[in-house]
Design a protein around this motif. Structure first.
Motif, PDB file in Angstrom:
ATOM      1  N   ARG A 168       0.601  -0.925   0.145  1.00 34.31           N
ATOM      2  CA  ARG A 168       0.289  -0.004   0.000  1.00 34.31           C
ATOM      3  C   ARG A 168       0.803   1.311  -0.364  1.00 34.31           C
ATOM      4  O   ARG A 168       1.552   0.896   0.675  1.00 34.31           O
ATOM      5  N   ALA A 169       0.793   1.891  -1.211  1.00 30.78           N
ATOM      6  CA  ALA A 169       1.485   2.945  -0.973  1.00 30.78           C
ATOM      7  C   ALA A 169       3.231   2.608  -1.093  1.00 30.78           C
ATOM      8  O   ALA A 169       3.688   1.602  -1.941  1.00 30.78           O
ATOM      9  N   LEU A 180       2.771  -4.698   2.706  1.00 28.58           N
ATOM     10  CA  LEU A 180       2.306  -5.370   4.739  1.00 28.58           C
ATOM     11  C   LEU A 180       2.626  -6.672   4.596  1.00 28.58           C
ATOM     12  O   LEU A 180       1.773  -7.288   3.184  1.00 28.58           O
ATOM     13  N   LEU A 181       2.946  -7.363   5.111  1.00 32.80           N
ATOM     14  CA  LEU A 181       3.199  -9.069   5.393  1.00 32.80           C
ATOM     15  C   LEU A 181       2.056  -9.417   5.706  1.00 32.80           C
ATOM     16  O   LEU A 181       1.916  -9.722   7.759  1.00 32.80           O
ATOM     17  N   THR A 205      -0.633  -8.351  10.543  1.00 29.96           N
ATOM     18  CA  THR A 205       0.375  -7.870   9.681  1.00 29.96           C
ATOM     19  C   THR A 205       1.379  -7.550  10.334  1.00 29.96           C
ATOM     20  O   THR A 205       1.462  -6.498  11.041  1.00 29.96           O
ATOM     21  N   LEU A 206       2.348  -7.209   9.859  1.00 26.93           N
ATOM     22  CA  LEU A 206       3.657  -6.589   9.595  1.00 26.93           C
ATOM     23  C   LEU A 206       3.431  -5.453   8.591  1.00 26.93           C
ATOM     24  O   LEU A 206       2.987  -6.172   7.684  1.00 26.93           O
ATOM     25  N   ILE A 207       3.593  -4.507   8.812  1.00 25.76           N
ATOM     26  CA  ILE A 207       3.683  -3.416   8.359  1.00 25.76           C
ATOM     27  C   ILE A 207       4.936  -2.529   7.863  1.00 25.76           C
ATOM     28  O   ILE A 207       6.441  -2.512   9.081  1.00 25.76           O
ATOM     29  N   ASP A 239      -6.901  -4.386  10.777  1.00 24.46           N
ATOM     30  CA  ASP A 239      -7.189  -3.737   9.291  1.00 24.46           C
ATOM     31  C   ASP A 239      -6.068  -2.700   9.218  1.00 24.46           C
ATOM     32  O   ASP A 239      -6.180  -2.144   9.535  1.00 24.46           O
ATOM     33  N   PRO A 240      -4.908  -3.025   8.563  1.00 23.25           N
ATOM     34  CA  PRO A 240      -3.828  -2.292   8.280  1.00 23.25           C
ATOM     35  C   PRO A 240      -4.242  -1.430   7.733  1.00 23.25           C
ATOM     36  O   PRO A 240      -3.212  -0.892   7.992  1.00 23.25           O
ATOM     37  N   GLN A 241      -4.826  -1.107   6.902  1.00 28.16           N
ATOM     38  CA  GLN A 241      -5.462   0.148   5.948  1.00 28.16           C
ATOM     39  C   GLN A 241      -6.065   0.497   6.770  1.00 28.16           C
ATOM     40  O   GLN A 241      -6.299   1.999   6.246  1.00 28.16           O
ATOM     41  N   GLU A 242      -6.174   0.499   8.039  1.00 31.75           N
ATOM     42  CA  GLU A 242      -7.319   1.361   8.911  1.00 31.75           C
ATOM     43  C   GLU A 242      -5.855   2.630   9.972  1.00 31.75           C
ATOM     44  O   GLU A 242      -5.689   3.176  10.569  1.00 31.75           O
ATOM     45  N   HIS A 243      -4.481   1.799   9.937  1.00 30.43           N
ATOM     46  CA  HIS A 243      -3.201   1.961  10.342  1.00 30.43           C
ATOM     47  C   HIS A 243      -3.110   3.694  10.312  1.00 30.43           C
ATOM     48  O   HIS A 243      -3.478   4.394   9.369  1.00 30.43           O
TER      49      HIS A 243
END
Length: 271
Positions: free
Chosen positions: A56-57, A61-62, A68-70, A121-125
């Motif tokens: 994402r960008a 994201l693992l 999830t690892l960011i 959800d990593p997208q909401e980080h």
């Protein structure tokens, strides 16, 4: 700094080599990079399966069983897949260990990168939630740019590099896209027609796709997950070519600081 094409190149390399494998754990040789390394990272990862490597960008994201690892490469960070018995070198700060003897090793001389763990959800980080659309997504169109540009006086180069507008258009790729679009980088965003924005959106996607196909751009110490450099630098038309003839008209290319960044352009072809 690795940009979207470089990070996508790394993502593809890691996905092909690591997806489906199981973590043995992790080794951290520093307390933190740009942010602290997650406490108990070894125990968090041990036994978890790596299901997917996404992007994402400029964030990798693992996705694992329990979270999830960011991961962000920062200014000069890079990842390599190596055998566990290879001794760590200088600035090899993090190892993610797999049960087949392989290691995903993170080298970061400046320590501006980061590695975080989230079960949400990593997208909401907070680091990701405010980002604009991906340049290859359906939401990114010339009409989208034209609508966002209305009434604005910011230079168009700074406009398309704003990660809240669209992700991944770094300095190199903004220079190249504006040249191919015939748009001067200092032109006021609100003074560009819809038709020109339609063309610019298409060209941004084309330039980024070309860079991904070439494995990114070799500047400073970027390399992919196998340590191989990208080759898009061989195809650069204006970036870094101040004083050289324009590849389109032969006029001398210029460089100026626009929005605090080096901008390369042809004053005859771009207006």
């Amino acid at each position: 700094m690795p940009e979207l094409p470089e990070v996508e190149t790394v993502r593809r390399g890691l996905a092909s080599r690591l997806e489906g494998k199981t973590f043995l754990g992790a080794v951290s040789r520093v307390a933190g990079l740009r942010l602290p390394v997650p406490a108990g990272l070894h125990d968090l990862l041990a036994g978890q399966r790596l299901h997917a490597v996404e992007r994402r960008a400029k964030y990798l994201l693992l996705r694992c069983d329990g979270g999830t690892l960011i991961l962000h490469l920062g200014m000069s960070g890079y990842l390599r897949v190596v055998d566990r018995d290879l001794p760590p070198g200088r600035h090899d700060h993090l190892d993610l260990l797999f049960d087949d003897g392989q290691v995903l090793r993170f080298n970061d001389a400046r320590r501006f990168g980061l590695l975080l763990w989230t079960t949400a959800d990593p997208q909401e980080h907070p680091l990701l939630v405010g980002l604009g659309p991906e340049p290859f997504a359906g939401a990114f169109t010339g009409d989208y740019l034209h609508e966002r540009a209305r009434g604005r006086t910011v230079p168009v180069k700074a406009f398309i590099m704003d990660q809240r507008l669209v992700v991944g258009v770094g300095n190199i790729y903004a220079n190249e896209a504006l040249f191919l679009s015939g748009i001067h980088p200092a032109r006021a965003t609100g003074r560009i027609s819809r038709d020109r924005y339609l063309r610019l959106a298409d060209i941004i996607r084309t330039v980024l796709a070309e860079a991904i196909a070439a494995g990114g751009t070799t500047l400073r110490d970027f390399s992919d997950s196998d340590g191989k450099p990208g080759y898009f630098a061989l195809s650069l038309r204006v970036y870094g070519r101040e004083g050289e003839p324009c590849p389109r008209c032969g006029h001398t290319l210029r460089q100026e600081r626009i929005g605090g960044r080096s901008s390369f352009f042809c004053s005859r072809c771009q207006h």
